[in-house]
Design a protein around this motif. Structure first.
Motif, PDB file in Angstrom:
ATOM      1  N   ASP A  34      30.619  30.544  46.108  1.00 50.54           N
ATOM      2  CA  ASP A  34      32.855  30.407  46.780  1.00 50.54           C
ATOM      3  C   ASP A  34      33.571  30.157  46.300  1.00 50.54           C
ATOM      4  N   ALA A  35      32.720  28.620  45.302  1.00 52.90           N
ATOM      5  CA  ALA A  35      33.608  27.991  43.630  1.00 52.90           C
ATOM      6  C   ALA A  35      34.248  29.057  43.346  1.00 52.90           C
ATOM      7  N   ARG A  36      33.207  30.408  42.209  1.00 50.24           N
ATOM      8  CA  ARG A  36      34.115  31.215  41.670  1.00 50.24           C
ATOM      9  C   ARG A  36      35.037  32.566  42.642  1.00 50.24           C
ATOM     10  N   ILE A  37      34.365  32.678  43.623  1.00 51.95           N
ATOM     11  CA  ILE A  37      35.824  33.385  44.402  1.00 51.95           C
ATOM     12  C   ILE A  37      36.338  32.903  44.592  1.00 51.95           C
ATOM     13  N   THR A  38      36.822  31.130  44.972  1.00 56.44           N
ATOM     14  CA  THR A  38      37.808  30.657  45.082  1.00 56.44           C
ATOM     15  C   THR A  38      38.731  30.616  43.452  1.00 56.44           C
ATOM     16  N   GLU A  39      37.874  30.094  42.493  1.00 61.53           N
ATOM     17  CA  GLU A  39      38.787  30.834  41.297  1.00 61.53           C
ATOM     18  C   GLU A  39      39.322  31.960  41.399  1.00 61.53           C
ATOM     19  N   LEU A  40      38.814  32.736  41.114  1.00 61.06           N
ATOM     20  CA  LEU A  40      39.327  34.135  40.990  1.00 61.06           C
ATOM     21  C   LEU A  40      40.214  34.542  41.825  1.00 61.06           C
ATOM     22  N   GLU A  41      40.756  33.588  42.893  1.00 62.12           N
ATOM     23  CA  GLU A  41      41.492  34.328  43.382  1.00 62.12           C
ATOM     24  C   GLU A  41      43.039  33.637  43.346  1.00 62.12           C
ATOM     25  N   ILE A  42      42.697  32.318  43.086  1.00 57.12           N
ATOM     26  CA  ILE A  42      43.912  31.879  42.224  1.00 57.12           C
ATOM     27  C   ILE A  42      43.972  32.668  41.175  1.00 57.12           C
ATOM     28  N   LYS A  43      43.226  33.031  40.123  1.00 54.21           N
ATOM     29  CA  LYS A  43      43.863  33.689  38.993  1.00 54.21           C
ATOM     30  C   LYS A  43      44.254  35.243  39.104  1.00 54.21           C
TER      31      LYS A  43
END
Length: 76
Positions: free
Chosen positions: A12-21
């Motif tokens: 979830d944290a990685r997906i959130t980081e990718l969404e922000i990028k």
């Protein structure tokens, strides 16, 4: 092995980081697109102005003043 809830949280944290990028990338792309469109308008304007200047330079009234003696200042 790792705890499944821990793996889920990291995912979830990685997906959130990718969404922000992705959000920043989309914003940058929109900004660059606007810049390119504005530059294209500027280029088109400059091309029209250069074309007009070339047409003005090709007029016969400018050719008559091409004699060097006509361009000399009056004190010569």
């Amino acid at each position: 092995m790792s705890d499944p809830s821990s793996i889920h949280e990291r995912t979830d944290a990685r997906i959130t980081e990718l969404e922000i990028k992705l959000s920043y990338s989309e914003d940058l792309l929109d900004t660059l697109n606007a810049l390119v469109a504005r530059q294209q308008q500027d280029i088109s304007t400059l091309l029209r102005e250069v074309s007009q200047l070339r047409q003005q330079g090709a007029e016969p009234s400018m050719a008559a003043a091409s004699n060097v003696r006509d361009e000399l200042p009056p004190h010569y």
